[in-house]
Design an enzyme around this catalytic site. Structure first.
Site: not given
Ligand code: F0G
Length: 466
Positions: A81, A133-134, A223, A225, A266, A458
Site C-alpha cells: 500500500y 484537450f476536452d 499536458d 500525453a 499514450k 460525445h
Molecule cells: N490530454 C490529452 C492531450 C489527451 O489526449 C487526453 C486523452 C487527456 C489529456 C486525458 O487523458 O484519457 O488518460 O484521462 N485523450 C484520449 C484521446 C482520450 O482519445 O485522445 P486520459
C-alpha cells in the site's frame, strides 16, 4: 563478374523495429449487421461493443501493445500500500527521462488534471493554452473558469502545411496575459496538440512561452500525453536538433515547464495510468491532499504496483528513436494514402492520428447535421472501422448560453494504437475511405441529437438520422 558500376543497389525498405509474439483475433462483419448495431448504438461509435468493430481507431489511448519487457515488469510489481518499490521505479524513470524530482501517480490523465486543478484553479480564472484537450477544457469549465485558445491561426486551415501547428501565437498569449494577468494561474501547453491534429510545438515556441510566463510571473504546465511524439517531430523538423537524441530533446522541452500532467496511456504505452510531476515541493504537498482524496495514497494514486512498473519501462521504450520512427511513419503512411486519393486531411499528418476534414469531405451537409460524426458512421458502415468525431459534438454546448458550439475544424480522427495494427490494416482504412469519398455526393443527410448529457456529451450522446 559484375562491376560495381553495373549493379543496381536497391535501398532497403523501411520495416518495423519489433516482431510480434502474441496476437488477438479480430472479426469482420456484414454491412447488414453493422446497420443494426450502429442504429442500436444511437449512431454513437462509443456505444458499440468492441467485437462489432474490425479495425478500431477510436483512440490511441490505452490501446497500445505492451512489450515483452513491460509484461515482465508486471510480474515484478510490488503491491504494498505504501512505499512500494514500484513507486520508486516510476519515480526514477520520471526523474531520468523527464527531469522532475516530485510526482504523484494518478489513475489516468484526467485524474491528474482533477487533482492539480483542485489546487490551482478558482472560479473566474482564465487559462490560456494551445487548443485544450476536452477533458482539460471540461475540468477548467467545471470549476467555472475559462480556457482561452492561443494556437497559431495556421492550425485552423487544414490545407496549410506548417511544421509546428501546435505552436502558441505570442501575440495572442501576451495580449491575454497583459489584459487578465490577475486571473491567470498558469499557462498550459499540450504537446503534441491533440485537438489541432496531433501537431507538435517547437522548442523555440516553448521557450517563448517560458519567457512570457516569467515576465508575468506564471506557472507553465505541459499536458504531456504525447511528449515523445512531439520530440520526434522536433528532431525531424527544427533547426539544430537533427543530431540530438530523443531523450536530449525531451529534457530540453521539459526545461521550459514547472509542472506536467501525463496520460501515460499514450506515450508511456500502458493500458492505464497517469501522473503529475513538478519541481515544487510545496505544490507536491498541496496536491497530495487532493490525490489522497480522489486517487489513493501518494505512493500509488490509483495505480497498482505492476502498472507503475510497466509505466516506468514504457517511459524508456517510448523515448527510443526506433520505436517512434516505426510508430509515426505508420501514421504518415495512412495519411499519405488518403492524400493520394485526394481526400482532405489536416496537413502535415500528426503524430498519433490522421484527421480527415469532414467539412471539405461532405460539403453538402449543414454543420447542424454533424458532418464529422456522419462521416465516422459512414466509415463504420463501409468496413467496420471505428474513428471518432472531433467536431461540434465534442465541442459541447456553451456553458452559459447552452447554444451548440461549432468549432472552426470539423474533423474525423483516425487514431492509430501503438504497435497494434499492420500496414495492411492501414490499406483497408484508406480504400474504405476512398470508396466513401467517391460517392460523397450521394450523402445528403446527416444526424440529429436525440439525447445528450450536459457536459462531455460525445461519450454517451444518442443520435438519429436527420
Ligand atoms: N490530454 C490529452 C492531450 C489527451 O489526449 C487526453 C486523452 C487527456 C489529456 C486525458 O487523458 O484519457 O488518460 O484521462 N485523450 C484520449 C484521446 C482520450 O482519445 O485522445 P486520459
Amino acid at each position: 563478374m559484375l562491376q560495381p558500376s553495373n549493379l543496381c543497389i536497391m535501398e532497403l525498405p523501411f520495416a518495423e523495429s519489433y516482431k510480434i509474439k502474441m496476437v488477438e483475433p479480430i472479426r469482420k462483419s456484414s454491412r447488414e449487421e453493422r446497420e443494426t448495431w450502429i442504429r442500436d448504438a444511437g449512431y454513437n461509435l462509443f456505444r458499440l461493443k468492441s467485437d462489432q468493430v474490425f479495425i478500431d481507431l477510436l483512440t490511441d489511448s490505452g490501446t497500445g501493445a505492451m512489450s515483452d519487457k513491460q509484461w515482465s515488469e508486471m510480474m515484478l510489481g510490488d503491491e504494498s500500500y505504501a512505499g512500494a518499490s514500484s513507486y520508486y521505479k516510476m519515480k526514477n524513470a520520471i526523474s531520468e527521462v523527464l527531469g522532475f524530482d516530485h510526482f504523484l501517480p494518478t489513475h489516468q490523465g484526467r485524474a491528474a488534471e482533477n487533482v492539480l486543478f483542485s489546487v490551482l484553479i478558482k472560479e473566474g480564472d482564465i487559462i490560456p493554452g494551445n487548443t485544450h484537450f476536452d477533458t482539460t477544457k471540461g475540468h477548467i469549465e467545471f470549476r467555472k473558469a475559462v480556457p482561452v485558445d492561443c494556437t497559431i491561426d495556421e492550425a485552423f486551415d487544414t490545407t496549410l502545411s506548417h511544421p509546428f501547428k501546435g505552436n502558441l501565437d505570442p501575440l495572442k498569449l501576451e495580449n491575454i496575459l497583459k489584459s487578465h494577468s490577475d486571473k491567470i494561474p498558469f499557462i498550459i501547453v499540450t504537446v503534441t496538440c491533440n485537438s489541432s491534429g496531433g501537431q507538435p510545438v517547437s522548442i523555440e515556441n516553448l521557450k517563448m512561452v517560458r519567457q512570457l510566463a516569467d515576465k508575468y510571473g506564471k506557472i507553465v504546465i505541459f499536458d504531456s500525453a504525447r511528449f515523445a511524439e512531439n520530440a520526434y517531430f522536433i528532431k525531424l523538423r527544427e533547426d539544430g536538433f537533427k543530431d540530438k537524441s530523443i531523450r536530449y530533446i525531451v529534457r530540453e522541452m521539459f526545461s521550459c515547464a514547472d509542472v506536467m500532467t501525463m496520460s501515460a496511456k499514450k506515450d508511456a504505452i500502458v493500458n492505464m495510468g497517469g501522473f503529475i510531476a513538478m519541481r515544487s515541493k510545496e505544490l507536491h504537498a498541496k496536491a497530495s491532499m487532493f490525490n489522497i482524496m480522489f486517487e489513493g495514497y501518494i505512493t500509488y494514486g490509483g495505480m497498482s504496483g505492476r502498472d507503475m512498473n510497466a509505466l516506468a519501462q514504457g517511459l524508456y521504450e517510448g523515448t527510443e528513436f526506433e520505436y517512434l520512427e516505426t510508430r509515426i511513419r505508420q501514421v504518415g503512411y495512412l495519411g499519405q494514402r488518403l492524400m493520394d486519393f485526394g481526400i482532405p486531411v489536416q496537413q502535415p499528418i500528426g503524430g498519433h492520428a490522421v484527421f480527415v476534414d469532414a467539412k471539405r469531405f461532405l460539403p453538402n451537409l449543414a454543420k447542424e447535421e454533424f458532418q464529422a460524426q456522419t462521416l465516422a458512421v459512414e466509415l463504420y458502415l463501409e468496413a467496420g472501422i471505428r474513428g471518432v468525431e472531433i467536431g461540434a459534438l465534442l465541442a459541447d454546448r456553451d456553458p452559459v448560453s447552452r447554444e451548440n458550439r461549432y468549432p472552426v475544424l470539423e474533423l474525423m480522427r483516425l487514431a492509430i494504437p501503438r504497435r497494434v495494427y499492420t500496414y495492411n490494416h492501414m490499406d483497408v482504412v484508406a480504400v474504405a475511405l476512398k470508396n466513401i469519398y467517391d460517392r460523397r455526393d450521394t450523402i445528403r443527410k446527416g444526424l440529429k441529437i436525440v439525447d445528450e448529457a450536459p457536459i462531455m456529451r460525445h461519450f454517451t450522446v444518442a443520435l438519429d438520422l436527420a
